[in-house]
Design a protein around this motif. Structure first.
Motif, mmCIF file in Angstrom:
data_model
loop_
_atom_site.group_PDB
_atom_site.id
_atom_site.type_symbol
_atom_site.label_atom_id
_atom_site.label_comp_id
_atom_site.label_asym_id
_atom_site.label_seq_id
_atom_site.Cartn_x
_atom_site.Cartn_y
_atom_site.Cartn_z
ATOM 1 N N LEU A 13 -44.010 82.884 77.654
ATOM 2 C CA LEU A 13 -45.300 82.479 77.102
ATOM 3 C C LEU A 13 -45.195 82.565 75.584
ATOM 4 C CD1 LEU A 13 -47.753 84.463 79.417
ATOM 5 C CD2 LEU A 13 -46.914 82.110 79.674
ATOM 6 N N ILE A 14 -45.630 81.527 74.904
ATOM 7 C CA ILE A 14 -45.582 81.542 73.449
ATOM 8 C C ILE A 14 -47.001 81.423 72.919
ATOM 9 C CG2 ILE A 14 -44.630 80.447 71.385
ATOM 10 C CD1 ILE A 14 -42.359 79.467 73.293
ATOM 11 N N ARG A 15 -47.414 82.453 72.186
ATOM 12 C CA ARG A 15 -48.814 82.532 71.744
ATOM 13 C C ARG A 15 -48.919 82.297 70.256
ATOM 14 N NH1 ARG A 15 -51.038 86.129 75.890
ATOM 15 N NH2 ARG A 15 -49.263 86.845 77.105
ATOM 16 N N ILE A 34 -53.715 79.913 71.359
ATOM 17 C CA ILE A 34 -53.083 78.865 72.150
ATOM 18 C C ILE A 34 -51.858 79.468 72.835
ATOM 19 C CG2 ILE A 34 -52.042 76.555 72.098
ATOM 20 C CD1 ILE A 34 -54.717 76.296 70.923
ATOM 21 N N ILE A 35 -51.721 79.240 74.139
ATOM 22 C CA ILE A 35 -50.525 79.730 74.838
ATOM 23 C C ILE A 35 -49.755 78.550 75.419
ATOM 24 C CG2 ILE A 35 -49.619 81.259 76.626
ATOM 25 C CD1 ILE A 35 -52.100 82.929 76.479
ATOM 26 N N ASP A 36 -48.530 78.407 74.961
ATOM 27 C CA ASP A 36 -47.609 77.406 75.509
ATOM 28 C C ASP A 36 -46.894 78.044 76.697
ATOM 29 O OD1 ASP A 36 -45.832 75.271 75.883
ATOM 30 O OD2 ASP A 36 -44.403 76.108 74.431
ATOM 31 N N THR A 37 -46.719 77.270 77.763
ATOM 32 C CA THR A 37 -46.158 77.828 78.996
ATOM 33 C C THR A 37 -45.005 76.978 79.514
ATOM 34 O OG1 THR A 37 -47.701 76.566 80.370
ATOM 35 C CG2 THR A 37 -48.428 78.746 79.662
ATOM 36 N N ALA A 38 -44.277 77.554 80.450
ATOM 37 C CA ALA A 38 -43.184 76.814 81.098
ATOM 38 C C ALA A 38 -43.758 75.634 81.875
ATOM 39 C CB ALA A 38 -42.423 77.742 82.045
ATOM 40 N N GLY A 39 -43.011 74.541 81.926
ATOM 41 C CA GLY A 39 -43.427 73.393 82.718
ATOM 42 C C GLY A 39 -43.471 73.759 84.196
ATOM 43 N N LEU A 40 -44.529 73.296 84.878
ATOM 44 C CA LEU A 40 -44.715 73.671 86.280
ATOM 45 C C LEU A 40 -43.901 72.749 87.182
ATOM 46 C CD1 LEU A 40 -48.596 74.181 86.153
ATOM 47 C CD2 LEU A 40 -46.821 75.939 86.041
ATOM 48 N N ARG A 41 -42.989 73.336 87.912
ATOM 49 C CA ARG A 41 -42.245 72.578 88.925
ATOM 50 C C ARG A 41 -41.532 73.554 89.859
ATOM 51 N NH1 ARG A 41 -36.866 70.060 85.927
ATOM 52 N NH2 ARG A 41 -36.122 71.993 84.984
ATOM 53 N N LYS A 58 -45.702 69.985 75.817
ATOM 54 C CA LYS A 58 -46.564 71.144 75.609
ATOM 55 C C LYS A 58 -46.148 71.943 74.376
ATOM 56 C CE LYS A 58 -45.492 72.728 79.709
ATOM 57 N NZ LYS A 58 -44.577 71.589 80.025
ATOM 58 N N SER A 59 -44.850 72.204 74.261
ATOM 59 C CA SER A 59 -44.380 72.995 73.122
ATOM 60 C C SER A 59 -44.551 72.219 71.818
ATOM 61 C CB SER A 59 -42.910 73.373 73.317
ATOM 62 O OG SER A 59 -42.761 74.125 74.496
ATOM 63 N N THR A 60 -44.380 70.905 71.900
ATOM 64 C CA THR A 60 -44.584 70.081 70.710
ATOM 65 C C THR A 60 -46.033 70.195 70.240
ATOM 66 O OG1 THR A 60 -42.918 68.549 71.543
ATOM 67 C CG2 THR A 60 -44.343 67.744 69.783
ATOM 68 N N VAL A 89 -54.841 77.647 77.333
ATOM 69 C CA VAL A 89 -53.485 77.568 77.874
ATOM 70 C C VAL A 89 -53.083 76.113 78.083
ATOM 71 C CG1 VAL A 89 -52.083 78.052 79.931
ATOM 72 C CG2 VAL A 89 -53.516 79.850 78.950
ATOM 73 N N ILE A 90 -51.899 75.766 77.585
ATOM 74 C CA ILE A 90 -51.382 74.414 77.787
ATOM 75 C C ILE A 90 -50.542 74.406 79.064
ATOM 76 C CG2 ILE A 90 -50.155 72.477 76.740
ATOM 77 C CD1 ILE A 90 -50.369 73.889 74.031
ATOM 78 N N SER A 91 -50.999 73.647 80.064
ATOM 79 C CA SER A 91 -50.312 73.580 81.351
ATOM 80 C C SER A 91 -49.839 72.163 81.621
ATOM 81 C CB SER A 91 -51.266 73.955 82.491
ATOM 82 O OG SER A 91 -51.422 75.333 82.578
ATOM 83 N N GLY A 92 -48.777 72.048 82.396
ATOM 84 C CA GLY A 92 -48.338 70.715 82.773
ATOM 85 C C GLY A 92 -46.906 70.717 83.239
ATOM 86 N N PRO A 93 -46.446 69.581 83.713
ATOM 87 C CA PRO A 93 -45.070 69.490 84.175
ATOM 88 C C PRO A 93 -44.083 69.630 83.003
ATOM 89 C CG PRO A 93 -46.129 67.334 84.189
ATOM 90 C CD PRO A 93 -47.188 68.330 83.876
#
Ligand SMILES: Nc1nc2c(ncn2[C@@H]2O[C@H](COP(=O)(O)OP(=O)(O)OP(=O)(O)O)[C@@H](O)[C@H]2O)c(=O)[nH]1
Ligand SMILES: [Mg+2]
Length: 327
Positions: free
Chosen positions: A111-113, A125-132, A86-88, A77-81
């Protein structure tokens, strides 16, 4: 070609069961017939048989684990602000425009898998929403989904952007680690989780070669930081990222094609080898024959879960016949 459970794998399990049965017969008999005067606990042969059983079991576990990885792979899982890239990264890994990328923070909500192949291993690989923290209800749901995905991941890619960080001010490893540890990821408790993670500093293409070289030379001490410098946009560091993913997953390059093992088989072999380990301990440290017998029994039961055999009756039969033959 990949070998099936019916082939060599079950052959190896059967061989292990046989060794185990032989040992159990010996141990149980010595316990049941103390007048036989077998001082079996002092018998080096038992210790040696136990050790060889253990190493067979370890070896089988290793092979089965490789098979499990190649069959079922792992989830990353790709996590981050927001806006870290992340999507790139997902798109670069997928070699395709899977996720929407914009310069606006908060672009991804779902979630984009995408499953890619790393050294023969399927990696989801799972792309996720930026955490904020956000007031936007749609984005809030996205953040919630992102956190749930991160909790279930086998491996986390913790991504931040190099943009806007004044590295010259961050001289200690602790100060540098703060870039990762502040913000929503820490609040969400991901910081305390034991999920293995790769810390990625993205957008290094914005730096000059010299700045990047200086940055790489920083001593990260034992902060556990050791970040990976990446450009999701131009591909710098992507090969190293894949190598790190394979290493953390425990994938080992082999000539041999491993067995295709299911998770429950892997767990059963693991249980067996842990029981054998404990058996070795109780024999060496307490000379406790009863406890050894008990551990061997659980090891046997664990293997029986794979082969589906009922072993206790079989064992009794063997004990009986071996004693009749022996007399
Ligand atoms: N220079 C540079 N720009 C990048 C890189 N990676 C991403 N970007 C840019 O950064 C912006 C955000 O990229 P995204 O991939 O959408 O970021 P994100 O982390 O998915 O953002 P959210 O979905 O909002 O959480 C876009 O304008 C990208 O073109 C990189 O490696 N280098
Ligand atoms: Mg995104």
């Amino acid at each position: 070609a990949q070998r099936s459970l019916k082939g060599e794998f079950s052959e190896r399990i059967r061989a292990l069961e046989e060794l185990l049965t032989g040992l159990r017969v010996y141990v149980e008999a010595a316990l049941d017939f103390p007048d036989e005067e077998v001082d079996f606990l002092a018998d080096r042969a038992i210790a040696e048989r136990l050790q060889s059983l253990k190493s067979d079991c370890d070896q089988l576990y290793g092979t089965a684990q490789q098979g499990h990885l190649l069959r079922d792979g792992i989830t990353v899982v790709i996590s981050g602000p927001p806006n870290a890239g992340k999507s790139t990264l997902l798109n670069t890994l997928a070699g395709d425009q899977r996720a929407i990328v914009t310069e606006h923070a908060g672009t991804t909500r779902d979630l984009i898998r995408e499953t890619i192949n790393i050294q023969g291993m399927p990696v989801q690989i799972i792309d996720t929403a930026g955490l904020r923290d956000t007031d936007n209800p749609v984005e809030q749901v996205g953040v919630e989904l992102a956190l749930q995905a991160a909790e279930k991941a086998d491996l986390l890619i913790e991504m931040i952007s190099a943009e806007g960080i004044d590295w010259s001010k961050l001289t200690s490893p602790e100060a540098r680690g703060l870039n990762f540890e502040s913000g929503v990821m820490a609040q969400a408790g991901l910081k305390g989780s034991t999920t293995p993670r790769i810390r990625v500093i993205n957008k290094v293409d914005l730096y000059s070669q010299q700045a990047l070289a200086a940055e790489r030379n920083q001593d990260h001490g034992d902060s556990g930081l050791d970040p990976l410098y990446l450009s999701a946009k131009n591909g710098t560091g992507v090969a190293e990222l894949k190598t790190r993913i394979a290493n953390i997953a425990g994938l080992q390059p082999t000539e041999q094609s491993p067995f295709i093992a299911r998770r429950r088989h892997l767990q059963a072999i693991d249980q067996a080898r842990l029981a054998i380990d404990r058996g070795i301990q109780v024999l060496e440290q307490q000379a406790a024959g009863e406890l050894l017998a008990e551990e061997l029994r659980s090891a046997h039961d664990a293997l029986a879960e794979i082969t589906g055999k009922v072993t206790s009756d079989q064992l009794l039969g063997e004990i009986f016949s071996s004693f009749c033959i022996g007399k």
